[in-house]
Write a protein that holds these residues in place. Structure first.
Motif, PDB file in Angstrom:
ATOM      1  N   ARG A   1       1.268  -1.128   0.020  1.00  0.00           N
ATOM      2  CA  ARG A   1       0.089   0.240  -0.142  1.00  0.00           C
ATOM      3  C   ARG A   1       0.871   1.312  -0.153  1.00  0.00           C
ATOM      4  O   ARG A   1       0.004   2.501  -0.510  1.00  0.00           O
ATOM      5  CB  ARG A   1      -0.918   0.074   1.511  1.00  0.00           C
ATOM      6  CG  ARG A   1      -1.588  -1.220   0.980  1.00  0.00           C
ATOM      7  CD  ARG A   1      -2.959  -1.222   2.119  1.00  0.00           C
ATOM      8  NE  ARG A   1      -3.429  -0.255   3.086  1.00  0.00           N
ATOM      9  CZ  ARG A   1      -4.201   0.553   3.583  1.00  0.00           C
ATOM     10  NH1 ARG A   1      -4.549  -0.922   4.491  1.00  0.00           N
ATOM     11  NH2 ARG A   1      -4.890   1.399   4.126  1.00  0.00           N
ATOM     12  N   GLY A   2       2.144   1.153  -0.285  1.00  0.00           N
ATOM     13  CA  GLY A   2       2.919   2.137  -0.157  1.00  0.00           C
ATOM     14  C   GLY A   2       3.086   3.207   0.622  1.00  0.00           C
ATOM     15  O   GLY A   2       3.118   2.320   2.245  1.00  0.00           O
ATOM     16  N   ARG A   3       4.268   4.125   1.015  1.00  0.00           N
ATOM     17  CA  ARG A   3       4.783   4.926   2.140  1.00  0.00           C
ATOM     18  C   ARG A   3       4.021   6.286   2.547  1.00  0.00           C
ATOM     19  O   ARG A   3       3.438   6.176   1.612  1.00  0.00           O
ATOM     20  CB  ARG A   3       6.271   4.841   1.287  1.00  0.00           C
ATOM     21  CG  ARG A   3       7.141   4.092   0.954  1.00  0.00           C
ATOM     22  CD  ARG A   3       8.303   4.416   0.530  1.00  0.00           C
ATOM     23  NE  ARG A   3       9.503   3.102   0.358  1.00  0.00           N
ATOM     24  CZ  ARG A   3       9.664   2.234   0.843  1.00  0.00           C
ATOM     25  NH1 ARG A   3       9.829   1.946   3.010  1.00  0.00           N
ATOM     26  NH2 ARG A   3      10.720   0.675   0.058  1.00  0.00           N
ATOM     27  N   ARG A   4       4.705   6.337   3.427  1.00  0.00           N
ATOM     28  CA  ARG A   4       4.305   7.759   3.680  1.00  0.00           C
ATOM     29  C   ARG A   4       4.427   9.416   2.816  1.00  0.00           C
ATOM     30  O   ARG A   4       3.266   9.762   2.078  1.00  0.00           O
ATOM     31  CB  ARG A   4       3.924   8.047   5.238  1.00  0.00           C
ATOM     32  CG  ARG A   4       3.106   7.466   6.090  1.00  0.00           C
ATOM     33  CD  ARG A   4       4.175   7.694   7.422  1.00  0.00           C
ATOM     34  NE  ARG A   4       3.434   8.531   8.456  1.00  0.00           N
ATOM     35  CZ  ARG A   4       4.339   9.992   8.776  1.00  0.00           C
ATOM     36  NH1 ARG A   4       5.611  10.018   8.220  1.00  0.00           N
ATOM     37  NH2 ARG A   4       3.089  11.550   9.331  1.00  0.00           N
ATOM     38  N   HIS A   5       5.241   8.577   2.063  1.00  0.00           N
ATOM     39  CA  HIS A   5       5.890   9.819   0.978  1.00  0.00           C
ATOM     40  C   HIS A   5       6.270   9.112   0.261  1.00  0.00           C
ATOM     41  O   HIS A   5       6.956   8.671   0.436  1.00  0.00           O
ATOM     42  CB  HIS A   5       7.262  10.718   1.782  1.00  0.00           C
ATOM     43  CG  HIS A   5       7.026  11.383   3.416  1.00  0.00           C
ATOM     44  ND1 HIS A   5       5.603  12.535   3.384  1.00  0.00           N
ATOM     45  CD2 HIS A   5       7.238  11.025   4.587  1.00  0.00           C
ATOM     46  CE1 HIS A   5       5.183  13.053   4.686  1.00  0.00           C
ATOM     47  NE2 HIS A   5       6.331  12.144   5.404  1.00  0.00           N
ATOM     48  N   PRO A   6       5.525   8.654  -1.085  1.00  0.00           N
ATOM     49  CA  PRO A   6       5.945   8.127  -2.043  1.00  0.00           C
ATOM     50  C   PRO A   6       7.686   8.657  -2.157  1.00  0.00           C
ATOM     51  O   PRO A   6       7.773   9.306  -2.275  1.00  0.00           O
ATOM     52  CB  PRO A   6       5.609   9.023  -2.485  1.00  0.00           C
ATOM     53  CG  PRO A   6       3.956   9.800  -2.367  1.00  0.00           C
ATOM     54  CD  PRO A   6       4.633  10.002  -0.937  1.00  0.00           C
TER      55      PRO A   6
ATOM     56  N   ARG B   1      13.621  13.263  10.066  1.00  0.00           N
ATOM     57  CA  ARG B   1      12.865  12.140   8.682  1.00  0.00           C
ATOM     58  C   ARG B   1      12.473  11.340   8.593  1.00  0.00           C
ATOM     59  O   ARG B   1      11.001  10.888   8.026  1.00  0.00           O
ATOM     60  CB  ARG B   1      14.069  12.683   7.648  1.00  0.00           C
ATOM     61  CG  ARG B   1      14.049  13.796   7.543  1.00  0.00           C
ATOM     62  CD  ARG B   1      15.216  14.080   6.797  1.00  0.00           C
ATOM     63  NE  ARG B   1      16.898  13.392   6.783  1.00  0.00           N
ATOM     64  CZ  ARG B   1      17.886  13.447   7.222  1.00  0.00           C
ATOM     65  NH1 ARG B   1      18.113  14.585   7.703  1.00  0.00           N
ATOM     66  NH2 ARG B   1      18.675  12.133   7.162  1.00  0.00           N
ATOM     67  N   GLY B   2      12.513  10.527   9.544  1.00  0.00           N
ATOM     68  CA  GLY B   2      11.898   9.226   9.772  1.00  0.00           C
ATOM     69  C   GLY B   2      12.614   8.129   8.606  1.00  0.00           C
ATOM     70  O   GLY B   2      13.049   9.174   7.781  1.00  0.00           O
ATOM     71  N   LEU B   3      12.013   7.275   8.728  1.00  0.00           N
ATOM     72  CA  LEU B   3      12.531   5.654   7.460  1.00  0.00           C
ATOM     73  C   LEU B   3      12.038   5.788   6.142  1.00  0.00           C
ATOM     74  O   LEU B   3      11.479   5.305   6.056  1.00  0.00           O
ATOM     75  CB  LEU B   3      12.722   4.446   8.414  1.00  0.00           C
ATOM     76  CG  LEU B   3      13.737   4.661   9.876  1.00  0.00           C
ATOM     77  CD1 LEU B   3      13.397   3.231  10.596  1.00  0.00           C
ATOM     78  CD2 LEU B   3      14.901   4.767   9.394  1.00  0.00           C
ATOM     79  N   ASN B   4      10.521   5.733   6.132  1.00  0.00           N
ATOM     80  CA  ASN B   4       9.291   5.969   5.716  1.00  0.00           C
ATOM     81  C   ASN B   4       9.493   5.030   5.033  1.00  0.00           C
ATOM     82  O   ASN B   4       9.317   4.373   4.027  1.00  0.00           O
ATOM     83  CB  ASN B   4      10.098   6.745   4.365  1.00  0.00           C
ATOM     84  CG  ASN B   4       8.508   7.637   3.239  1.00  0.00           C
ATOM     85  OD1 ASN B   4       7.684   7.493   3.638  1.00  0.00           O
ATOM     86  ND2 ASN B   4       9.025   7.359   2.396  1.00  0.00           N
TER      87      ASN B   4
END
Length: 337
Positions: free
Chosen positions: A31-36, A153-156
């Motif tokens: 379903r993907g990442r919070r930040h494409p 920044r987080g690990l996304n």
């Protein structure tokens, strides 16, 4: 020349579709990442998540965080890091047997305790007591990968990994079988290595384990793990499940460990001190926000002071928390010139 992504990552994604169970999650279906972000040329998205977790600072700090015995003196006791590695290996073994996605399973397992406090569950209880919004290490683990790692920044990570981390212990089941599997692997790992550590510490003798559990699960760590893993492999399909007899034996063993080890006055005699240490540090920084570093002051501006202080304290190792407490509250002797 053929682009590398069609010969490595795409080949891996194609192999997943051909070999994994219909109940597994293929990386290409994430379903993907919070930040494409652009895909990796070599690794699938889940393999990439695994590597991001493995290389992050929070993962390395696990080696100096309590598992069950507070900062034990000795090389053979588990830490939060070695616990995590054992969870990962058990989970991968079962995932392979069930033809689930090993990369997804491993990423969830490696990340499941990133938000754990110093001093194990004693530290977690302390923060949950004093923080108005409460504190749960599994939710903090998601916060670590979303907002705290890599200087904010987080690990996304992908949705599936984040969901598995959030659901690895209690409450709502993970949306994927890989995530549900890690919850069982966590239980299998800690009940067995805690028994071994308790025996090493002289708190427990192998022959004191409840007979009705031993009769089903086997005597010795290897036999018990094998029995529990086999039960998962034999009973799981559209959901992760153990056979009733084996799971009942596990529950009896867990209750025994709670009664004899997890609340043992010898093993846990220092926990009240650890809780008070964490509470004291929490109150110190809440009452004096300027004592926080600029990074955590920024978190306080965004999320509130209570949450930022929890972020700071939960990221500490056992040793760092003790050293900070000593620096703040223990008088330093003056040696003169």
């Amino acid at each position: 020349m053929t682009p590398i992504d069609t010969t490595i990552r795409s080949r891996s994604e194609q192999a997943e579709r051909q070999t994994l169970s219909p109940y597994a999650v293929c990386a290409a279906d994430s379903r993907g990442r919070r930040h494409p972000t652009a895909p990796c040329d070599i690794r699938t998205d889940f393999a990439r998540d695994r590597d991001r977790i493995l290389h992050c600072k929070s993962f390395r700090r696990l080696k100096h965080k309590t598992q069950v015995f507070l900062s034990p003196k000795g090389d053979h006791y588990r830490t939060r890091l070695t616990h995590t590695l054992e969870v990962s290996q058990i989970a991968r073994t079962v995932a392979r047997g069930l033809r689930l996605n090993e990369d997804l399973t491993e990423a969830i397992a490696l990340g499941h305790d990133l938000g754990h406090t110093p001093f194990g569950h004693a530290g977690e209880r302390a923060l949950n007591e004093v923080c108005p919004a409460g504190f749960r290490h599994y939710l903090q683990s998601v916060r670590v990968v979303d907002f705290l790692e890599k200087d904010g920044r987080g690990l996304n990570l992908t949705y599936e990994v984040r969901n598995g981390i959030a659901c690895h212990t209690k409450g709502v089941r993970a949306k994927t079988l890989e995530g549900q599997l890690v919850r069982y692997a966590d239980r299998i790992a800690y009940i067995n290595h805690d028994i071994e550590d308790a025996i090493t510490a002289g708190i427990l003798q192998e022959n004191e384990l409840p007979y009705d559990s031993v009769a089903v699960l086997g005597r010795g760590k290897n036999q018990r793990i094998t029995t529990l893993v086999r039960s998962l492999l034999e009973n799981s399909g559209a959901r992760i499940w153990m056979g009733e007899e084996v799971y009942t034996a596990y529950q009896r063993l867990h209750q025994f460990m709670f009664d004899v080890v997890y609340t043992d006055p010898v093993a846990k005699k220092e926990e009240s001190k650890a809780e008070q240490l964490i509470i004291t540090l929490y109150k110190h920084f809440v009452s004096d926000p300027d004592a926080l570093s600029p990074r955590y002051q920024q978190l306080a501006d965004r999320w509130g002071l209570d949450r930022a202080v929890c972020d700071y304290l939960s990221g500490m190792t056992d040793d760092y928390a003790v050293q900070l407490f000593e620096r703040l509250y223990v008088p330093q002797f003056w040696h003169g010139e």
